[in-house]
Enzyme design. Structure first.
Site, PDB file in Angstrom:
ATOM      1  N   GLU A  97      60.511 -20.463  68.573  1.00 53.93           N
ATOM      2  CA  GLU A  97      61.874 -19.957  68.722  1.00 53.93           C
ATOM      3  C   GLU A  97      62.171 -18.919  67.641  1.00 53.93           C
ATOM      4  O   GLU A  97      61.740 -19.043  66.499  1.00 53.93           O
ATOM      5  CB  GLU A  97      62.875 -21.106  68.612  1.00 53.93           C
ATOM      6  CG  GLU A  97      62.660 -22.138  69.699  1.00 53.93           C
ATOM      7  CD  GLU A  97      63.798 -23.128  69.819  1.00 53.93           C
ATOM      8  OE1 GLU A  97      63.605 -24.148  70.487  1.00 53.93           O
ATOM      9  OE2 GLU A  97      64.878 -22.909  69.247  1.00 53.93           O
ATOM     10  N   CYS A 117      55.568 -28.060  62.140  1.00 55.46           N
ATOM     11  CA  CYS A 117      55.512 -28.027  60.679  1.00 55.46           C
ATOM     12  C   CYS A 117      54.882 -29.317  60.182  1.00 55.46           C
ATOM     13  O   CYS A 117      55.084 -30.382  60.767  1.00 55.46           O
ATOM     14  CB  CYS A 117      56.920 -27.887  60.089  1.00 55.46           C
ATOM     15  SG  CYS A 117      56.923 -27.610  58.303  1.00 55.46           S
ATOM     16  N   CYS A 121      59.926 -32.946  56.380  1.00 56.88           N
ATOM     17  CA  CYS A 121      61.230 -33.119  55.732  1.00 56.88           C
ATOM     18  C   CYS A 121      62.088 -34.018  56.623  1.00 56.88           C
ATOM     19  O   CYS A 121      62.142 -33.841  57.841  1.00 56.88           O
ATOM     20  CB  CYS A 121      61.898 -31.767  55.503  1.00 56.88           C
ATOM     21  SG  CYS A 121      60.956 -30.725  54.366  1.00 56.88           S
ATOM     22  N   CYS A 124      64.849 -32.538  59.171  1.00 58.11           N
ATOM     23  CA  CYS A 124      64.534 -31.322  59.934  1.00 58.11           C
ATOM     24  C   CYS A 124      63.910 -31.690  61.269  1.00 58.11           C
ATOM     25  O   CYS A 124      62.959 -32.471  61.327  1.00 58.11           O
ATOM     26  CB  CYS A 124      63.565 -30.446  59.137  1.00 58.11           C
ATOM     27  SG  CYS A 124      63.093 -28.944  60.020  1.00 58.11           S
ATOM     28  N   GLU A 172      56.299 -23.807  57.658  1.00 62.97           N
ATOM     29  CA  GLU A 172      56.327 -23.508  56.220  1.00 62.97           C
ATOM     30  C   GLU A 172      55.506 -22.235  56.005  1.00 62.97           C
ATOM     31  O   GLU A 172      54.269 -22.265  56.054  1.00 62.97           O
ATOM     32  CB  GLU A 172      55.751 -24.689  55.431  1.00 62.97           C
ATOM     33  CG  GLU A 172      55.437 -24.403  53.984  1.00 62.97           C
ATOM     34  CD  GLU A 172      56.597 -23.802  53.189  1.00 62.97           C
ATOM     35  OE1 GLU A 172      57.723 -24.320  53.243  1.00 62.97           O
ATOM     36  OE2 GLU A 172      56.360 -22.776  52.504  1.00 62.97           O
ATOM     37  N   SER A 203      61.310 -18.285  52.855  1.00 57.55           N
ATOM     38  CA  SER A 203      61.884 -19.572  52.458  1.00 57.55           C
ATOM     39  C   SER A 203      60.767 -20.605  52.386  1.00 57.55           C
ATOM     40  O   SER A 203      59.962 -20.729  53.307  1.00 57.55           O
ATOM     41  CB  SER A 203      62.928 -19.998  53.498  1.00 57.55           C
ATOM     42  OG  SER A 203      63.463 -21.260  53.172  1.00 57.55           O
ATOM     43  N   SER A 225      63.914 -24.272  49.235  1.00 63.49           N
ATOM     44  CA  SER A 225      64.664 -25.387  49.813  1.00 63.49           C
ATOM     45  C   SER A 225      64.678 -26.530  48.817  1.00 63.49           C
ATOM     46  O   SER A 225      63.700 -27.247  48.678  1.00 63.49           O
ATOM     47  CB  SER A 225      64.008 -25.808  51.138  1.00 63.49           C
ATOM     48  OG  SER A 225      64.113 -24.759  52.059  1.00 63.49           O
ATOM     49  N   LEU A 226      65.791 -26.678  48.132  1.00 60.28           N
ATOM     50  CA  LEU A 226      65.861 -27.652  47.038  1.00 60.28           C
ATOM     51  C   LEU A 226      66.406 -28.999  47.538  1.00 60.28           C
ATOM     52  O   LEU A 226      65.749 -30.013  47.469  1.00 60.28           O
ATOM     53  CB  LEU A 226      66.729 -27.069  45.912  1.00 60.28           C
ATOM     54  CG  LEU A 226      66.750 -27.839  44.608  1.00 60.28           C
ATOM     55  CD1 LEU A 226      65.372 -27.956  43.988  1.00 60.28           C
ATOM     56  CD2 LEU A 226      67.722 -27.173  43.613  1.00 60.28           C
ATOM     57  N   ASN A 303      72.749 -29.640  60.276  1.00 62.94           N
ATOM     58  CA  ASN A 303      72.855 -29.472  61.721  1.00 62.94           C
ATOM     59  C   ASN A 303      72.226 -30.673  62.399  1.00 62.94           C
ATOM     60  O   ASN A 303      71.016 -30.866  62.309  1.00 62.94           O
ATOM     61  CB  ASN A 303      72.144 -28.192  62.157  1.00 62.94           C
ATOM     62  CG  ASN A 303      72.835 -26.972  61.596  1.00 62.94           C
ATOM     63  OD1 ASN A 303      74.044 -26.820  61.721  1.00 62.94           O
ATOM     64  ND2 ASN A 303      72.078 -26.117  60.931  1.00 62.94           N
ATOM     65  N   CYS A 346      69.560 -23.798  61.518  1.00 66.78           N
ATOM     66  CA  CYS A 346      68.478 -24.270  60.657  1.00 66.78           C
ATOM     67  C   CYS A 346      68.061 -25.671  61.027  1.00 66.78           C
ATOM     68  O   CYS A 346      68.894 -26.556  61.173  1.00 66.78           O
ATOM     69  CB  CYS A 346      68.932 -24.350  59.206  1.00 66.78           C
ATOM     70  SG  CYS A 346      69.460 -22.827  58.553  1.00 66.78           S
TER      71      CYS A 346
HETATM   72  N1  SAH Z   1      59.746 -24.547  55.629  1.00 67.20           N
HETATM   73  C1  SAH Z   1      60.614 -23.569  55.060  1.00 67.20           C
HETATM   74  C2  SAH Z   1      61.413 -22.742  56.049  1.00 67.20           C
HETATM   75  C3  SAH Z   1      61.999 -23.385  57.280  1.00 67.20           C
HETATM   76  S1  SAH Z   1      63.521 -24.224  57.269  1.00 67.20           S
HETATM   77  C4  SAH Z   1      61.551 -24.240  54.057  1.00 67.20           C
HETATM   78  O1  SAH Z   1      61.517 -25.453  53.947  1.00 67.20           O
HETATM   79  O2  SAH Z   1      62.269 -23.547  53.358  1.00 67.20           O
HETATM   80  C5  SAH Z   1      64.797 -23.156  56.786  1.00 67.20           C
HETATM   81  C6  SAH Z   1      65.924 -23.906  56.056  1.00 67.20           C
HETATM   82  O3  SAH Z   1      66.645 -24.778  56.938  1.00 67.20           O
HETATM   83  C7  SAH Z   1      65.388 -24.797  54.958  1.00 67.20           C
HETATM   84  O4  SAH Z   1      66.164 -24.708  53.808  1.00 67.20           O
HETATM   85  C8  SAH Z   1      65.524 -26.161  55.580  1.00 67.20           C
HETATM   86  O5  SAH Z   1      65.525 -27.160  54.603  1.00 67.20           O
HETATM   87  C9  SAH Z   1      66.819 -26.038  56.337  1.00 67.20           C
HETATM   88  N2  SAH Z   1      67.010 -27.100  57.339  1.00 67.20           N
HETATM   89  C10 SAH Z   1      66.050 -27.803  57.967  1.00 67.20           C
HETATM   90  N3  SAH Z   1      66.601 -28.692  58.815  1.00 67.20           N
HETATM   91  C11 SAH Z   1      67.946 -28.542  58.735  1.00 67.20           C
HETATM   92  C12 SAH Z   1      69.052 -29.162  59.403  1.00 67.20           C
HETATM   93  N4  SAH Z   1      68.870 -30.092  60.346  1.00 67.20           N
HETATM   94  N5  SAH Z   1      70.284 -28.752  59.087  1.00 67.20           N
HETATM   95  C13 SAH Z   1      70.457 -27.759  58.177  1.00 67.20           C
HETATM   96  N6  SAH Z   1      69.458 -27.146  57.518  1.00 67.20           N
HETATM   97  C14 SAH Z   1      68.204 -27.530  57.792  1.00 67.20           C
END
Ligand code: SAH
Length: 372
Positions: A97, A117, A121, A124, A172, A203, A225-226, A303, A346
């Site tokens: 997507e 991925c 996480c 996610c 990632e 990111s 992504s902290l 989200n 996201c």
């Molecule tokens: N793997 C990379 C990039 C992809 S995610 C990373 O971790 O940065 C892009 C951003 O969306 C990241 O900060 C991730 O933590 C965030 N994200 C993932 N799932 C989410 C959700 N359900 N709601 C809001 N943000 C989310």
């Protein structure tokens, strides 16, 4: 089933240096590569026969040996405000997507780097899909090519331009390093998209060795992504933290920013999960961690997706969190998503195409705190 690859060389798999070398191997002058890049990325021409400043013999050679392969558009949704979400079908069974978000003075394309991925996480939805494979660099830059074509074809979006690219789609990016770098080179190259380094953002969840390598390889912006400022909580949310804990991550961020007067900074993303990481004490921990560091914090309301086990923080909680950062001189923006159906947001980029395709997309991104 469609085959996974073709015998032909995909011209989108080369950055400029690679394409020049390839042309030399064909017995051609390297500057021909620059002409081809301009056709593809600036003129949106993907039919080799239309590249009229190339000799017929070269076009013939390219036709025999090469292709300009773009994924199929499986699904396209454009909302009234021009926010677009596309599902692109790759060779084989996978799809990815890509999302375009228009704002007042910019248009941001959110690009995927992997199918699925591996990082798992906890909040996610892409993680639920597991890891399928890395995208080729042609499949990464192909999302920009396709999005440019598709925006131009739709009367609602034809005035929209891609001014920014964020590697925040599925996957990632730093775990697909070489292909990522080639695609980033094309985003930055004046013969291709010519975007400034400030407008191209990678990111990462914090793949530290690759963060150091990225700094050497290509000059782009970095988002990390902290999501939590203590190791116990961050390891729960981002399992990669067990390998690369926060102290090491911050050291790597310091190396990224470097010394001297170059105005580099890091964007820290922080997803707001109700009752999990959104309390005042979490904000204070974050202040401790980031105080004095050249950075911005982007607060992302969670989200939701089915059976995630999490809920989005309340507006009040986010506001309170933001105020604590603000009072302590940490610049923070709040990304706001609105509406019931925000499947392009996201962490919602998963492969469940069928039950998503009919939904409406509403996506608004007002920010506050930007000018502090
Ligand atoms: N793997 C990379 C990039 C992809 S995610 C990373 O971790 O940065 C892009 C951003 O969306 C990241 O900060 C991730 O933590 C965030 N994200 C993932 N799932 C989410 C959700 N359900 N709601 C809001 N943000 C989310």
């Amino acid at each position: 089933m469609a085959s996974l690859s073709s015998d032909k060389v995909n011209l989108l798999d080369f950055d400029r240096a690679g394409l020049r070398a390839y042309f030399e191997s064909l017995g051609e002058k390297p500057f021909r590569a620059d002409q081809v890049l301009k056709w593809i990325y600036q003129q949106s021409v993907t039919d080799i026969d239309q590249m009229t400043n190339l000799a017929k013999s070269l076009r013939e050679k390219l036709r025999v040996n090469c292709e300009i392969y773009l994924p199929d558009v499986m699904h396209s949704h454009v909302s009234a405000d021009g926010t677009s979400k596309w599902i692109f079908k790759l060779r084989g069974t996978n799809s990815i997507e890509t999302v375009f978000i228009p704002e007042k003075n910019r248009g941001t394309l959110c690009v995927s780097s992997q199918v699925g991925c591996a990082l798992d996480c906890s909040f996610c939805s892409t993680a639920r899909q597991g890891f399928n494979r890395n995208l080729s660099s042609g499949e990464i830059i192909g999302q920009v090519v396709l999005a440019t074509h598709l925006l131009g074809q739709n009367p609602v979006t034809q005035s929209h331009r891609i001014t920014n690219v964020v590697m925040m789609g599925m996957g990632e990016p730093l775990l697909n390093f070489n292909n990522l770098v080639k695609a980033l080179n094309l985003m930055l190259d004046d013969n291709a998209y010519g975007l400034s380094k400030r407008r191209v953002t990678v990111s990462t969840s914090g793949v530290l060795p690759a963060m150091d390598k990225l700094k050497e390889a290509v000059d782009v912006s970095l988002a990390v992504s902290l999501h939590a400022a203590n190791d116990e909580l961050r390891s729960e949310l981002v399992p990669l933290n067990k390998t690369y804990p926060i102290a090491e991550l911050m050291d790597a961020c310091k190396r990224w920013v470097g010394k001297g007067d170059r105005k580099r900074h890091v964007m820290f993303e922080y997803v707001m999960l109700d009752g999990v990481n959104d309390q005042p004490q979490h904000a204070r921990e974050l202040v401790q961690l980031l105080r004095g560091f050249p950075c911005k914090v982007n607060l992302i309301p969670f989200n939701p997706f089915p059976a995630s086990g999490y809920e989005r923080s309340s507006d009040d909680a986010i506001q309170r969190f933001w105020q604590i950062l603000n009072k302590n001189k940490i610049v923070a923006t709040r990304r706001q998503t609105r509406g019931d159906d925000i499947d392009a947001a996201c962490g919602q980029l998963a492969g469940e195409v069928s039950d998503r395709s009919k939904r409406e997309l509403k996506f608004v991104e007002p920010r506050f705190g930007e000018n502090l």
